[in-house]
Design a protein around this motif. Structure first.
Motif, short mmCIF file in Angstrom:
data_model
loop_
_atom_site.label_atom_id
_atom_site.label_comp_id
_atom_site.label_asym_id
_atom_site.label_seq_id
_atom_site.Cartn_x
_atom_site.Cartn_y
_atom_site.Cartn_z
N PHE A 359 -14.55 -10.87 21.56
CA PHE A 359 -13.33 -11.35 22.21
C PHE A 359 -13.63 -12.36 23.30
CE2 PHE A 359 -11.41 -7.79 20.00
CZ PHE A 359 -10.19 -8.33 19.62
N LYS A 360 -14.77 -12.24 23.97
CA LYS A 360 -15.13 -13.24 24.97
C LYS A 360 -15.39 -14.59 24.34
CE LYS A 360 -17.17 -10.10 28.37
NZ LYS A 360 -18.43 -9.59 28.99
N GLN A 361 -15.98 -14.58 23.15
CA GLN A 361 -16.34 -15.84 22.49
C GLN A 361 -15.27 -16.36 21.54
OE1 GLN A 361 -20.21 -15.34 20.65
NE2 GLN A 361 -21.06 -14.31 22.46
N GLY A 362 -14.22 -15.58 21.30
CA GLY A 362 -13.18 -16.01 20.37
C GLY A 362 -13.50 -15.75 18.92
N VAL A 363 -14.55 -14.95 18.66
CA VAL A 363 -14.86 -14.57 17.27
C VAL A 363 -13.77 -13.66 16.71
CG1 VAL A 363 -16.54 -13.34 15.82
CG2 VAL A 363 -17.32 -14.89 17.62
N LEU A 364 -13.15 -12.90 17.59
CA LEU A 364 -11.89 -12.21 17.29
C LEU A 364 -10.86 -12.73 18.29
CD1 LEU A 364 -13.00 -8.49 16.73
CD2 LEU A 364 -12.35 -10.16 14.97
N ASP A 365 -9.66 -13.00 17.80
CA ASP A 365 -8.62 -13.60 18.65
C ASP A 365 -7.27 -13.26 18.02
OD1 ASP A 365 -7.13 -15.10 20.41
OD2 ASP A 365 -8.05 -17.02 19.91
N ILE A 366 -6.47 -12.46 18.72
CA ILE A 366 -5.21 -11.97 18.16
C ILE A 366 -4.07 -12.92 18.53
CG2 ILE A 366 -3.67 -9.99 17.97
CD1 ILE A 366 -6.60 -9.45 17.16
N PRO A 367 -3.39 -13.50 17.55
CA PRO A 367 -2.28 -14.41 17.87
C PRO A 367 -1.20 -13.73 18.72
CG PRO A 367 -2.90 -14.61 15.56
CD PRO A 367 -3.64 -13.43 16.11
N TYR A 368 -0.78 -14.43 19.76
CA TYR A 368 0.34 -14.02 20.61
C TYR A 368 0.08 -12.74 21.41
CZ TYR A 368 2.09 -17.23 17.13
OH TYR A 368 2.22 -18.31 16.30
N CYS A 369 -1.17 -12.31 21.49
CA CYS A 369 -1.52 -11.14 22.29
C CYS A 369 -1.82 -11.60 23.72
CB CYS A 369 -2.74 -10.43 21.70
SG CYS A 369 -3.33 -9.05 22.68
N LEU A 370 -1.15 -11.00 24.71
CA LEU A 370 -1.23 -11.46 26.09
C LEU A 370 -2.27 -10.71 26.91
CD1 LEU A 370 2.59 -11.85 26.84
CD2 LEU A 370 0.97 -13.58 26.02
N HIS A 371 -3.05 -9.84 26.30
CA HIS A 371 -4.07 -9.10 27.04
C HIS A 371 -5.08 -10.06 27.67
CE1 HIS A 371 -7.43 -6.38 27.86
NE2 HIS A 371 -6.57 -5.39 27.78
N PRO A 372 -5.50 -9.82 28.91
CA PRO A 372 -6.42 -10.75 29.57
C PRO A 372 -7.74 -10.97 28.83
CG PRO A 372 -5.50 -9.22 31.17
CD PRO A 372 -5.07 -8.73 29.82
N ASP A 373 -8.19 -10.00 28.05
CA ASP A 373 -9.46 -10.15 27.35
C ASP A 373 -9.33 -10.84 25.99
OD1 ASP A 373 -11.05 -8.98 29.32
OD2 ASP A 373 -10.62 -6.97 28.61
N ASN A 374 -8.12 -11.20 25.61
CA ASN A 374 -7.93 -11.93 24.35
C ASN A 374 -8.03 -13.43 24.60
OD1 ASN A 374 -7.20 -11.78 21.47
ND2 ASN A 374 -5.35 -12.88 22.10
N HIS A 375 -8.74 -14.14 23.71
CA HIS A 375 -8.98 -15.57 23.91
C HIS A 375 -7.69 -16.37 23.94
CE1 HIS A 375 -12.29 -18.71 23.53
NE2 HIS A 375 -12.80 -17.75 24.27
N GLY A 376 -6.75 -16.03 23.07
CA GLY A 376 -5.43 -16.63 23.12
C GLY A 376 -5.31 -18.01 22.53
N ARG A 377 -6.24 -18.40 21.63
CA ARG A 377 -6.15 -19.73 21.02
C ARG A 377 -5.67 -19.69 19.56
NH1 ARG A 377 -11.44 -23.17 23.19
NH2 ARG A 377 -11.10 -22.78 25.41
N ALA A 378 -5.80 -18.56 18.91
CA ALA A 378 -5.37 -18.46 17.52
C ALA A 378 -3.85 -18.38 17.45
CB ALA A 378 -5.99 -17.23 16.85
#
Length: 461
Positions: A359-378
């Protein structure tokens, strides 16, 4: 045994709970799809009545104790205040009741023909797992990612530590002759608008996490999405990855009826449940979590839950017989899901640590998820055929499978329309002809219904 962990007491002779996973798999081999409600009441008498009604339903069922929202987030003072005031909660407060109370709820109902699972939704589940061990409830669900990112702001690394400890402690039930079972909620991230390949990947990764920390009996979830053909492709990919990667043979797949905005009409709700049931049967899945006609308005009654269980059972009995689902060629969903799983596993041998890095690197990234640890680009969207597509993949390791250039701009109006797509489609169908679902299950929307222009399709193998 982990230092400080207390071994569970041995169950009384004849009271030992059955292996939840083995039970479900055996029922499916006998030709029956196991159906299950999402039922929870704060009053012990009502909860017991709900379990008894579920057991007596004309269906192959397992029971559910769904916990209340206060217990899920550890606000036990609020639970105590509500119980003192006689205020109903939106679930069963298992932590705040004496274990004897829960024992009375289960007595004479839970047995080798009717196992019970606790469902909660907590990233800080220590008290919940302690209550499970004290009452010898050996089946529950969740996960370090799926019960963290959608539900609050608990840091992901804290959730991982919590779930490591709870999973390892839960595995200690085996020392008393009770096989514990964990179901990953990873196939239900945010309930909607997460492309199926990522739902599949997170479900597989969380199951591997459970196995890494002592579990031998697991189930993997997948939530019905926006198009039946895409869903069938996704479940086939999930089952194939399970066969390739899981270190235990004691696994099964559970389908959730749609987790997003539900139809408001009774007919639309049943059409959507019928489609979820056909997905479970056609994909060879073993268990189905139902939804009711009341989902868009309020907490369902016991009678509404039983009606949904029995409706799903009737639909399942009308489907093809249980059997081995033939292997499919590499699908788009399988290729994407495998790339995501491999991308995470390459980061660290410890899957919990790999989750944090992913999640730090964006290898997993949940669309529209507002959690601070989510990358937020997908980003994602529903195309004109009703398929969930990537609108942009950020840093997801999907190069060569999905175009990195955004497939389309996602607007606020488009996002709101996507969120209600399933509701509109099924209510429109129900209000139209007032007839059953298409025999072939093609397309969830009425003829000619198109939410958006087509475009931005993923590359096909």
């Amino acid at each position: 045994m982990r230092p400080g962990a207390r071994p569970p007491r041995r169950p009384a002779e004849g009271a030992r709970p059955v292996d939840f996973g083995a039970f479900v798999r055996a029922r499916r081999r006998s030709g029956e799809l196991v159906v299950q409600p999402r039922m929870g009441f704060s009053d012990p008498g009502t909860m017991r009545a709900g379990l008894a009604a579920t057991r007596a339903a004309n269906a192959a069922t397992v029971g559910t104790l769904t916990l209340d929202s206060y217990t899920r987030v550890g606000e036990l003072v609020s639970v105590e205040a509500a119980l003192r005031a006689g205020t109903d909660l939106n679930g069963y407060p298992i932590v705040s009741y004496d274990p004897a109370v829960t024992g009375q709820v289960l007595a004479g109902i839970r047995d080798e023909t009717f196992p019970v699972q606790v469902r909660h939704g907590s990233a800080v589940p220590h008290d919940i797992f302690t209550a499970l061990r004290r009452t010898l409830i050996n089946a529950t669900e969740g996960g370090p990612v799926s019960y963290c990112l959608p539900y609050g702001r608990t840091p992901l690394d804290e959730s991982v530590r919590n779930w490591v400890r709870c999973t390892e402690d839960f595995a200690l039930l085996r020392d008393s002759g009770v096989e514990p079972h964990l179901e990953t909620f990873g196939g239900c991230m945010l309930g909607q608008l997460c492309p199926p390949s990522q739902l599949v990947a997170i479900s597989v990764l969380e199951a591997l996490f459970f196995c890494q920390h002592g579990m031998r009996s697991v189930s993997l979830s997948y939530a019905q999405q926006t198009h039946p053909e895409q869903d069938r492709e996704a479940v086939a990919a999930l089952r194939r990855l399970c066969g390739e990667l899981l270190p235990t043979p004691n696994w099964h797949v559970v389908i959730y009826a749609y987790m997003g905005v539900y139809p408001t009409t009774e007919e639309g709700a049943y059409l959507l449940l019928d489609q979820a049931t056909r997905l479970a049967v056609d994909s060879g899945s073993e268990r189905l979590i139902v939804k009711t006609v009341a989902e868009s308005r309020r907490i369902p009654t016991i009678a509404e839950n039983v009606a949904a269980l029995e409706s799903a059972a009737r639909t399942a009995r009308g489907g093809p017989p249980a059997g081995v689902v033939p292997a499919e060629a590499d699908s788009q969903t399988y290729l994407e899901a495998r790339a995501l799983v491999e991308g995470v596993l390459e980061l660290a041998p410890d899957i919990g640590r790999a989750f944090g890095l992913a999640f730090k690197q964006g290898v997993l990234d949940i669309p529209y998820c507002l959690h601070p640890d989510n990358h937020g680009r997908a980003r994602s969207y529903i195309d004109g055929d009703g398929w969930l597509r990537w609108a942009g993949i950020g840093r997801l390791p999907l190069g060569g499978l999905v175009d990195r250039a955004p497939a389309r701009e996602v607007t606020s109006a488009g996002l709101l329309a996507d969120l209600s797509y399933v509701q509109r489609a099924f209510d429109q169908r129900a209000r139209g002809a007032r007839q059953g679902p298409d025999p072939d299950g093609a397309g969830i929307g009425p003829a000619g219904y198109r939410a958006f222009p087509s475009g931005g399709r993923q590359k096909r193998s």
